[in-house]
Design an enzyme around this catalytic site. Structure first.
Site, PDB file in Angstrom:
ATOM      1  N   GLU A 298      -4.895  -8.897   1.287  1.00 12.28           N
ATOM      2  CA  GLU A 298      -5.483  -8.527   2.576  1.00 12.28           C
ATOM      3  C   GLU A 298      -6.972  -8.311   2.391  1.00 12.28           C
ATOM      4  OE1 GLU A 298      -3.963  -5.142   4.813  1.00 12.28           O
ATOM      5  OE2 GLU A 298      -1.902  -5.667   4.302  1.00 12.28           O
TER       6      GLU A 298
ATOM      7  N   GLU B 246       0.814  -1.228   0.000  1.00  9.82           N
ATOM      8  CA  GLU B 246       0.000   0.000   0.000  1.00  9.82           C
ATOM      9  C   GLU B 246       0.843   1.272   0.000  1.00  9.82           C
ATOM     10  OE1 GLU B 246      -2.866  -0.055   3.174  1.00  9.82           O
ATOM     11  OE2 GLU B 246      -3.906  -1.799   2.375  1.00  9.82           O
TER      12      GLU B 246
HETATM   13  C1  BG6 Z   1      -3.908  -2.228   5.638  1.00  8.63           C
HETATM   14  C2  BG6 Z   1      -2.479  -2.345   6.089  1.00  8.63           C
HETATM   15  O1  BG6 Z   1      -4.092  -0.914   5.272  1.00  8.63           O
HETATM   16  O2  BG6 Z   1      -4.934  -2.413   6.541  1.00  8.63           O
HETATM   17  C3  BG6 Z   1      -2.292  -2.937   7.466  1.00  8.63           C
HETATM   18  O3  BG6 Z   1      -1.672  -2.984   5.146  1.00  8.63           O
HETATM   19  C4  BG6 Z   1      -3.414  -2.513   8.380  1.00  8.63           C
HETATM   20  O4  BG6 Z   1      -1.033  -2.559   7.928  1.00  8.63           O
HETATM   21  C5  BG6 Z   1      -4.731  -3.023   7.798  1.00  8.63           C
HETATM   22  O5  BG6 Z   1      -3.235  -2.920   9.701  1.00  8.63           O
HETATM   23  C6  BG6 Z   1      -5.962  -2.738   8.644  1.00  8.63           C
HETATM   24  O6  BG6 Z   1      -6.099  -1.373   8.883  1.00  8.63           O
HETATM   25  P1  BG6 Z   1      -6.049  -0.757  10.339  1.00  8.63           P
HETATM   26  O7  BG6 Z   1      -5.778   0.692  10.136  1.00  8.63           O
HETATM   27  O8  BG6 Z   1      -7.371  -1.018  10.957  1.00  8.63           O
HETATM   28  O9  BG6 Z   1      -4.939  -1.439  11.053  1.00  8.63           O
END
Ligand code: BG6
Length: 471
Positions: free
Chosen positions: A374, A176
């Site tokens: 993810e 990202e």
């Molecule tokens: C993604 C990232 O944006 O989302 C992670 O690659 C992140 O590092 C995940 O933890 C979930 O988002 P957040 O802000 O709730 O941790």
């Protein structure tokens, strides 16, 4: 029931043999040991030291989920829960405490051990090089704003390819890369907390350049695996078919998606974006030969992170011409009435978005090989779902995964080249400024009991699902 028997069980949504089932995590979010093993400081260590109040509950990155100590047990648990692959990141400042110069042997050994442990467990390591964690020494010379940092990144990447390339065959340059731009230079949620569009553009450009240069290095060094990038290509949906709403969504898409997707996959920048940057006087500093290098070194593989859609509408009020410039000059955010929400994280849930991304890649990006790198659901206060046996009954997470996988399945039926699905994340981890507020894992982590792990219902469900090849 054996694995072979499980595979013949009737399932409604069957995924191809060899689908990459697993999960993802990043160094700063799981390792802990932030000041141990010779690691240097990164921007998170520094920001927390200077402004601990910016982090939920005042919890910083020092210990996180203790993977540095418990990686062996954690990897065994991954195996038990049906993982075929696991994506993690290397901490740049653990390998090079100053971001450059001498290699920290203790850090190098740690990743050797993690990779060996994964391989021995039959789990394929997917390794990412940069996940928001600039070494502080390099941030002090400007971080990604400074072109010199691109060269240090390439040296660091080369070291990783040489150290681990015999066992790691799936590499990613960045996770990202738009997020450090947004967080650090536009919207104040990452260090260095600047609001400066010109710097934001330069940072983005240097990340793109560093991606191409690292890919060039991987191939030059004879890397015999695949190398890619992980992007959060959040689709931009217009409020309506009104031409001004549609135009707003196309511009948002150019700023937030195509800015990285086009150079990474096609080796070129979208003219919709470069025309705006030119007109507004924000083009980055580009050196001779850069564009050819970017063109020649595109990715083999794309990781897609998907959590939520972006909904936009035409601007309703004239922007303050003196306010700092942001992409919101060209659109307003739109809250669709009746949208389904994950209120813990404040993110809309729109499962079809995952399918729309995959179809866009199929139709407009040569159906490049990709996987869902993810997807997941962060929930606050999961302890209230802990049952008598001690297990957290996270049925909402199982539903969330299923509802997204149904769309992935449909995309496969329609010819998408999607090869796998990784949940964010294996065990609860440190979500940057949100720290441990929202929990995402298949496995819970009890911070009061030295990080004690317990498998959630979703973990067992996932294991069973991977054995059956679907659900
Ligand atoms: C993604 C990232 O944006 O989302 C992670 O690659 C992140 O590092 C995940 O933890 C979930 O988002 P957040 O802000 O709730 O941790």
């Amino acid at each position: 029931m054996s694995k072979t028997e499980a595979k013949t069980e009737p399932v409604q949504y069957r995924f191809p043999e060899g689908f990459w089932w697993g999960s993802a995590a990043s160094a700063t979010q799981i390792e802990g040991a932030a000041d141990e093993g010779g690691k240097g400081k990164n921007i998170w260590d520094h920001w927390y030291e200077t402004e601990p109040n910016r982090f939920f509950d005042g919890t910083g990155p020092q210990k996180t989920s203790r993977f540095y100590e418990t990686y062996k047990e954690d990897i065994q648990l991954m195996k038990e829960l049906g993982h075929h692959s696991f994506r993690f990141s290397i901490s740049w400042s653990r390998l090079f405490p100053e971001g450059k110069g001498e290699l920290n042997q203790e850090g190098a050994s740690f990743y050797h051990n993690v990779i060996d442990e994964l391989t021995a467990a039959g789990i394929e390591p997917f390794v990412n090089l940069y996940h928001f964690d600039m070494p502080l020494a390099l941030q002090n010379i400007g971080g990604w704003e400074n072109r010199e940092v691109v060269s240090h990144f390439v040296s660091y990447a080369e070291t990783c390819f040489l150290l681990y390339g015999d066992r790691v065959k799936t590499w990613f340059t960045h996770n990202e890369p738009i997020v450090p731009v947004e967080g650090g230079y536009l919207y104040d949620f990452h260090y260095p907390n600047e609001i400066d569009f010109q710097k934001a553009v330069q940072v983005a450009y240097h990340e793109i350049l560093s991606n191409a240069k690292a890919i060039e290095a991987y191939r030059r060094l004879g890397g015999d695996g695949k190398i890619g990038i992980i992007l959060n290509v959040t689709p931009s949906y217009p409020r309506s078919r009104h031409p001004e709403d549609v135009k707003a969504s196309e511009i948002a898409d150019a700023f937030f998606n195509r800015s990285f997707l086009d150079p990474a996959v096609k080796g070129e920048f979208p003219s919709l974006l470069t025309d705006i940057l030119k007109e507004e006087g924000f083009l980055p500093d580009v050196k001779p030969g850069d564009l050819e290098l970017i063109k020649a070194n595109t990715v083999d593989l794309l990781g897609i992170n998907y959590y939520q859609p972006r909904r936009v509408k035409a601007k309703e009020h004239l922007p303050n011409p003196n306010a700092p410039f942001t992409p919101e000059r060209f659109f307003d955010h739109y809250e669709m009435p009746g949208r389904k929400m994950n209120r813990h994280r404040g993110w809309e849930i729109y499962e079809k978005g995952i399918y729309d991304i995959l179809m866009n890649l199929k139709d407009n990006y040569g159906n490049i090989e990709c996987f869902i790198s993810e997807n997941g659901m962060g929930v606050e206060g999961e302890e209230r779902f802990r049952g008598e046996g001690g297990m957290i009954h996270d049925d909402y997470r199982i539903e969330f995964i299923k509802d997204h996988l149904k769309w992935v399945h449909k995309a496969i039926q329609e010819g998408s080249n999607v090869k796998g699905y990784h949940l964010w994340t294996f065990m609860d981890n440190w979500s940057w400024t949100n720290a441990y507020k929202n929990r995402y894992g298949f496995v819970s982590v009890n911070l009061d009991k030295d990080g004690e792990r317990t498998v959630k219902k979703s973990g067992y469900w996932f294991k069973r699902m991977t054995e059956m090849g679907g659900f």
